[in-house]
Design an enzyme around this catalytic site. Structure first.
Site, PDB file in Angstrom:
ATOM      1  N   GLU B  60     112.916  38.756  17.580  1.00  0.00           N
ATOM      2  CA  GLU B  60     111.734  38.139  18.184  1.00  0.00           C
ATOM      3  C   GLU B  60     111.124  38.993  19.284  1.00  0.00           C
ATOM      4  O   GLU B  60     109.900  39.067  19.431  1.00  0.00           O
ATOM      5  CB  GLU B  60     112.063  36.752  18.733  1.00  0.00           C
ATOM      6  CG  GLU B  60     112.119  35.647  17.674  1.00  0.00           C
ATOM      7  CD  GLU B  60     113.447  35.583  16.938  1.00  0.00           C
ATOM      8  OE1 GLU B  60     114.341  36.404  17.225  1.00  0.00           O
ATOM      9  OE2 GLU B  60     113.589  34.697  16.058  1.00  0.00           O
ATOM     10  N   HIS B 129     117.188  23.170  18.715  1.00  0.00           N
ATOM     11  CA  HIS B 129     116.070  23.348  17.782  1.00  0.00           C
ATOM     12  C   HIS B 129     115.099  22.167  17.828  1.00  0.00           C
ATOM     13  O   HIS B 129     114.470  21.854  16.823  1.00  0.00           O
ATOM     14  CB  HIS B 129     116.583  23.462  16.339  1.00  0.00           C
ATOM     15  CG  HIS B 129     117.103  24.807  15.942  1.00  0.00           C
ATOM     16  ND1 HIS B 129     118.170  25.412  16.530  1.00  0.00           N
ATOM     17  CD2 HIS B 129     116.689  25.687  14.984  1.00  0.00           C
ATOM     18  CE1 HIS B 129     118.411  26.586  15.946  1.00  0.00           C
ATOM     19  NE2 HIS B 129     117.529  26.766  15.011  1.00  0.00           N
TER      20      HIS B 129
HETATM   21  C1  LIG Z   1     116.886  33.927  17.701  1.00  0.00           C
HETATM   22  C2  LIG Z   1     116.796  33.254  16.372  1.00  0.00           C
HETATM   23  N1  LIG Z   1     115.859  33.668  15.508  1.00  0.00           N
HETATM   24  C3  LIG Z   1     115.727  33.069  14.305  1.00  0.00           C
HETATM   25  C4  LIG Z   1     116.553  32.045  13.939  1.00  0.00           C
HETATM   26  C5  LIG Z   1     116.361  31.325  12.605  1.00  0.00           C
HETATM   27  N2  LIG Z   1     117.439  31.643  11.665  1.00  0.00           N
HETATM   28  C6  LIG Z   1     118.447  30.793  11.486  1.00  0.00           C
HETATM   29  S1  LIG Z   1     119.576  31.376  10.409  1.00  0.00           S
HETATM   30  C7  LIG Z   1     118.709  32.785  10.183  1.00  0.00           C
HETATM   31  C8  LIG Z   1     119.236  33.844   9.259  1.00  0.00           C
HETATM   32  C9  LIG Z   1     120.448  34.486   9.823  1.00  0.00           C
HETATM   33  O1  LIG Z   1     120.986  35.364   8.905  1.00  0.00           O
HETATM   34  P1  LIG Z   1     122.417  35.960   9.094  1.00  0.00           P
HETATM   35  O2  LIG Z   1     122.559  36.483  10.487  1.00  0.00           O
HETATM   36  O3  LIG Z   1     122.623  36.939   8.018  1.00  0.00           O
HETATM   37  O4  LIG Z   1     123.423  34.743   8.990  1.00  0.00           O
HETATM   38  P2  LIG Z   1     123.691  33.785   7.731  1.00  0.00           P
HETATM   39  O5  LIG Z   1     122.716  32.674   7.811  1.00  0.00           O
HETATM   40  O6  LIG Z   1     123.556  34.603   6.516  1.00  0.00           O
HETATM   41  O7  LIG Z   1     125.080  33.279   7.930  1.00  0.00           O
HETATM   42  C10 LIG Z   1     117.551  32.778  10.929  1.00  0.00           C
HETATM   43  C11 LIG Z   1     116.551  33.855  10.956  1.00  0.00           C
HETATM   44  C12 LIG Z   1     117.510  31.627  14.874  1.00  0.00           C
HETATM   45  N3  LIG Z   1     118.314  30.614  14.624  1.00  0.00           N
HETATM   46  N4  LIG Z   1     117.616  32.251  16.078  1.00  0.00           N
END
Ligand SMILES: Cc1ncc(C[n+]2csc(CCOP(=O)(O)OP(=O)(O)O)c2C)c(N)n1
Ligand SMILES: Cc1ncc(C[n+]2csc(CCOP(=O)(O)OP(=O)(O)O)c2C)c(N)n1
Ligand SMILES: [Mg+2]
Ligand SMILES: [Mg+2]
Lengths: 331, 335, 331, 335
Positions: B60, B129
């Site tokens: 972000e 959230h």
């Molecule tokens: C700072 C932030 N940005 C965006 C999100 C929204 N978000 C939730 S899960 C996710 C994907 C995360 O991917 P990864 O780190 O590969 O973990 P996984 O879900 O695959 O376990 C995103 C972008 C968030 N929770 N926090």
């Protein structure tokens, strides 16, 4: 052509003018140092003594249409890019004639004609913005290049990481230049960063990277040229680590007593202004006598400039409200 | 006039702006190929292609800054912060860089970015959230803060935000994304202008985002003739509209989703009181969430958020007594 | 000994219990999937199907005194570490009997007895906190170890970079485990990250690093053991990349239609639960018949558990004010 | 009683807490070897050594989070954010993690961290290093927000903050670091309690941080008998003290360093108005900075910040008219 553009053209074409500009930066910083020590100027300031070659090299290689996002330590970059000593000094003095009307101060210099974006006083603040300028150029399909200049300490902030990754994945026309002057405030780089060669961090982003001798104007010019050309021709970003040394303390009051004994002395022979002079003399473009004359006349010029700035008007009260919002222009 | 969901109104506004202005671009996490986690960018990638419409890494700070940089070089980026809380890792770029860039460039630069973020509770997303967090951005000269409440205002305000030459924080009530409303794509709304969504003469309610519907629902039940103002823009807020209304009604209640302490509503009250102290007929006050994290449990989350019933009850009381009523958590002695 | 501690001891000592726990996680997630699809549970949820071996391996290697900071995708880790299905399911249902009293939800699980710190729903949020637990242990001079588990997508956020650098320069007893399940939400890793092997990012911090096969319980156990031992014995942090695959969509509604054709099928034979079963059978610790019985009885157990949770009480209104501030305790 | 500078009072409080509680640790950028950019940690490294006193990389998110982690494992970290603006790169850890950790652990964890930050204008640091920005943290249930105004309150409040079991944001008025005052190290001050620094019966001024001195200076000149309250803690603020004072005086003015819109002062006004509307004798109002970035130029910066002269002038006016006066920028027609 404006005074600034003229000054810019000079450093882009004439090695002796580059040397003269380096002298100007050196003298400017020394003056600033004295003015702050005497309490004539308020706030804080960050000198670039020892880092002049990088500033000159940037100005020599970049076009005025290539925006540079640098930091609070940018008097040298501002002057190198072509800004007049008056516009910078007046800003530092808070005068209406300063580049930001006296509202920005030493940490916030800007001249869009010459490609200097408002310098940021937040570590890492400029990196994503520089990447964003590259994004604009990529979409616009032109060959402009965005440039971020930042310190060694800034390679430990999150914005650095996010920006390099973003620039790499989007193949943005950006050049990241880390001015590794060995110190971040009062901390030697090894105390906060477990690696010696910062440029290897670019491996994390599959981004081309290399170190250059930041004290050597030729090495700087060559190194930046290579990266800028890659960016201009669609090859994406590059991370350059310029190895320099901060000859002064971090900011106004700092005496840099924390430096290991002898370190400064070890670097002194690598003084970038000295090296420029030696090289020009060797090439037969300058002789010692002329060099000495240039130095003493530069001293006079800068001293006079300071007086002019001291006599310049203060901003009026309404100035503080002038540039918060963009005036509505109706189509 | 087509009826569309609020999220479609967002997508339509972005598309319409992208059509009429080639400098408008948009990026964010999963807004391109996946058309947005809340489907607020449906069809955008398909129509405008990957040069102007991009998915970003989870960065972000990086991509908000990139928006700032692109903006000062002639583009108009519209970026998405999926949940407002994520601005907590990027605030610097918006508040300390974007909002001060014009000032620090001596007026030579403008930063026409729109930072869209979904906000608010009601969907069981839990305490990290579900907040609105206007306070993070509200005291920032140079930054506008806007929040629509329905499909029409989402469409019209987003277009105005994209057209605006300065940075705009655009807070979208997540719970309303799926709500349908008629949208007149020719209707223009100006930033900084409130809407009187229900006229009335006895009491002025100022509400924002999803609280506008709550206020409307309450107004329909309250025995007094209540005027409901949808503030639409928090910075700069429409003092003229609110003052005008309170001048007429003599009574002011702000219905706000933020917790009791530190929200934007107190600003409205403080300003109105400073200007119209002598003519107020009753104590002005806020109806807010309590000073607590947003609870996950459904029953508690409904209780937590200001409801039409609570608003009705409190307004009936102030109409009778002229005094500010106690909120439910003090009434019930739970906090 | 509490039910949780008993459950923890089981996965630490008995390979068949590990398999049984993996079955439990699998069945739990399948139930959750159904309950959300039916709209029985509100909010959102993130399944860990395909990532069970990593969860089990963590629980097997770590002591309950080693705090784990994980993410919203942690039902499996919670169960593996020993939390009862009831306490997790009730939390996801928002019941008073849930581990957070029904106030946290699926993304926020916690059990301090078992070392599960409140999972965070902010990408990168847990990394610096895990480092901080290591800082405490270093100062306290004990041999506890802090652990951060996070996704591939999280390696692009600033907090990742800052934390690894800090942990490295301070030589903190921390293990960073990136669960690279190939996807971050709806984006395949290669779309956002210009390198394939994420663990090489540790080079930027001179930190030991390696990849492990996250589908293989033995590889997981060995890989984590090595890092934990280094941390326990004062050798500082390690970065482990566990290569896994997300068998389900990102969150409740996601069908994962964006996956390249055949990708899921390619991974299916590497299903960690299947691999565990095959290995146990090969070792003679299990036979197919018993395995099938375990599966069907697990289904019953979980189904019954769901019913129990559905009948559990909702939290009372005052609960939402109970744990905001620490009650003042006077000495 | 020794007289010491405010910055020494800070260092002394940290040292005294570190002496009496071995779990107290401190870190931040250049706070160890260099003893702090503002010398607020003088002597700390020397006395307590590098295990408990550390310099950090420039990684505010990283080290703020590390403080949270260390705190939940039994330490009491006191960290320094050099300028409040830098919290813009670390807000997530404080607001979204630390302040919610107790809630999300079902009450099993406390997060006893103190995040110290220097705040405020007056020293020519320009628009990115001169704000107070209480709004970033003020609407965060779970987080306390404290600001001392002199050496004594710096000492006593910081000790209380370090002893507090929950996260505390501690805002230090940078301009006052060098100011001397007597410090009674036995004097305890409680978080959440305001101080009446000058009693009076005609009008209540509520001030914070460097504005307390401004208010005091004004009070000395104003013809009416003004009561000056040093709020000390913004969250939770001392409602009882303020309400008690206004009950007595019937008049309320908040003197606040933040820009006019979005600051903590409106919260005070809104709450007082809700509770004491009927007994107020004059319109309550705020005296603030204008809605503008902090200017660098010295003359402008002095004008920008509320001054004793401006406070005096406005209070004399409200005493006469009962109405809220216009701030200088509207009086002078410059904004
Ligand atoms: C700072 C932030 N940005 C965006 C999100 C929204 N978000 C939730 S899960 C996710 C994907 C995360 O991917 P990864 O780190 O590969 O973990 P996984 O879900 O695959 O376990 C995103 C972008 C968030 N929770 N926090
Ligand atoms: C986010 C943030 N943190 C801390 C600071 C305070 N600060 C100003 S300069 C500086 C040192 C920066 O060192 P480096 O990046 O090496 O640049 P240099 O000063 O050597 O040019 C620090 C920590 C800041 N301005 N912004
Ligand atoms: Mg440096
Ligand atoms: Mg992933």
């Amino acid at each position: 052509m404006s005074a600034g553009m003229n000054r810019r053209r000079l450093v882009q074409t004439d090695p002796v003018a580059q040397f003269e500009r380096a002298l100007e930066i050196r003298e400017f910083e020394n003056q600033i140092n004295g003015l702050f020590a005497a309490g004539t100027i308020r706030g804080t300031t960050h000198l670039c003594l020892g880092q002049e070659a990088l500033a000159i090299g940037l100005a020599a290689v970049l076009r005025p249409t290539d925006p540079v996002f640098a930091t609070y330590r940018s008097h040298g970059i501002a002057l190198a890019l072509g800004m007049t000593p008056e516009s910078v000094m007046a800003e530092i003095m808070g005068k209406a004639t300063g580049c930001c009307g006296g509202l920005g101060g030493s940490m916030h210099l800007c001249d869009m004609e010459l490609g200097l974006l408002p310098t940021s006083a937040i570590i890492g603040g400029g990196l994503p913005i520089a990447a964003g300028t590259g994004l604009a150029f990529q979409i616009q399909g032109n060959d402009r290049v965005g440039v971020a200049v930042f310190g060694d300490g800034a390679t430990n902030i999150g914005a650095f990481h996010e920006t390099l990754n973003l620039a790499a994945i989007w193949k943005l026309p950006v050049v990241f230049i880390c001015d590794n002057n060995v110190y971040a405030e009062y901390s030697r780089i090894n105390l906060t960063t477990p690696i010696e060669d910062l440029h290897i961090r670019a491996e994390s982003y599959a981004m081309p990277h290399y170190a250059i001798d930041g004290m050597d104007i030729d090495a700087v010019t060559t190194g930046i040229t290579q990266a800028v050309e890659r960016a201009r021709s669609g090859g994406g970003p590059t991370f350059i680590e310029a190895k320099t040394y901060r000859f002064a303390g971090h900011s106004r009051a700092d005496q840099a007593l924390y430096r290991p004994e002898g370190e400064l002395d070890k670097w002194k022979p690598r003084d970038p202004v000295l090296l420029m002079e030696q090289r020009l003399i060797k090439k037969g473009l300058l002789d010692s006598e002329t060099a000495e004359k240039m130095k003493s006349s530069m001293k006079d010029v800068i001293e006079n400039m300071v007086k002019v700035c001291q006599a310049a008007p203060e901003p009026t009260v309404d100035a503080m409200f002038k540039h918060i919002w963009t005036p509505k222009v109706r189509a | 006039m087509p009826a569309m969901r609020l999220r479609q109104a967002i997508a339509t506004a972005i598309a319409d702006e992208m059509r009429s202005d080639p400098t408008v671009i948009t990026f964010g996490e999963d807004i391109a190929a996946a058309e947005g986690p809340f489907k607020t960018t449906e069809g955008i990638l398909e129509e405008f292609g990957p040069l102007r419409v991009r998915d970003t890494p989870i960065s972000e700070m990086g991509f908000t800054g990139a928006a700032v940089g692109a903006a000062i070089m002639g583009m108009k980026p519209v970026i998405e912060i999926m949940f407002m809380e994520f601005l907590g890792v990027a605030l610097d770029q918006l508040v300390t860089e974007a909002a001060k860039m014009r000032y620090l460039s001596n007026g030579t630069l403008s930063v026409p970015i729109v930072v869209r973020a979904s906000v608010g509770g009601g969907l069981g997303f839990g305490s990290q959230h579900s907040q609105t967090l206007e306070n993070w951005v509200a005291a920032t000269p140079g930054l506008k803060v806007v929040s629509p409440s329905d499909a029409q205002s989402a469409y019209s305000l987003l277009r105005a935000a994209i057209q605006d030459p300065d940075p705009v924080m655009f807070l979208e009530p997540r719970v309303a994304y799926a709500e349908r409303g008629e949208v007149d794509t020719n209707l223009k709304m100006e930033l900084g202008k409130a809407r009187i969504v229900k006229p009335g003469k006895d009491l002025t309610i100022v509400a924002l985002g999803q609280m506008v519907n709550v206020a409307r629902a309450a107004a329909a039940k309250i025995s007094a003739d209540v005027e409901v103002i949808d503030l639409c823009t928090i910075v700069p807020w429409d003092k003229q509209c609110v003052l005008g209304s309170v001048k007429k009604t003599g009574r002011l209640v702000v219905v706000e989703e933020q917790p009791e302490s530190g929200g934007w509503g107190s600003e409205i009250i403080a300003a109105v009181v400073a200007e119209q102290f002598a003519t107020l007929k009753a104590a002005p006050f806020r109806i807010t969430s309590p000073n607590a994290p947003v609870p996950y449990n459904g029953g508690l989350e409904s209780k937590f958020l200001p409801s039409p019933e609570e608003v009705t009850r409190q307004i009936e009381e102030v109409m009778k007594t002229g005094k500010a009523p106690q909120p439910w958590w003090r009434r019930e002695g739970v906090n």
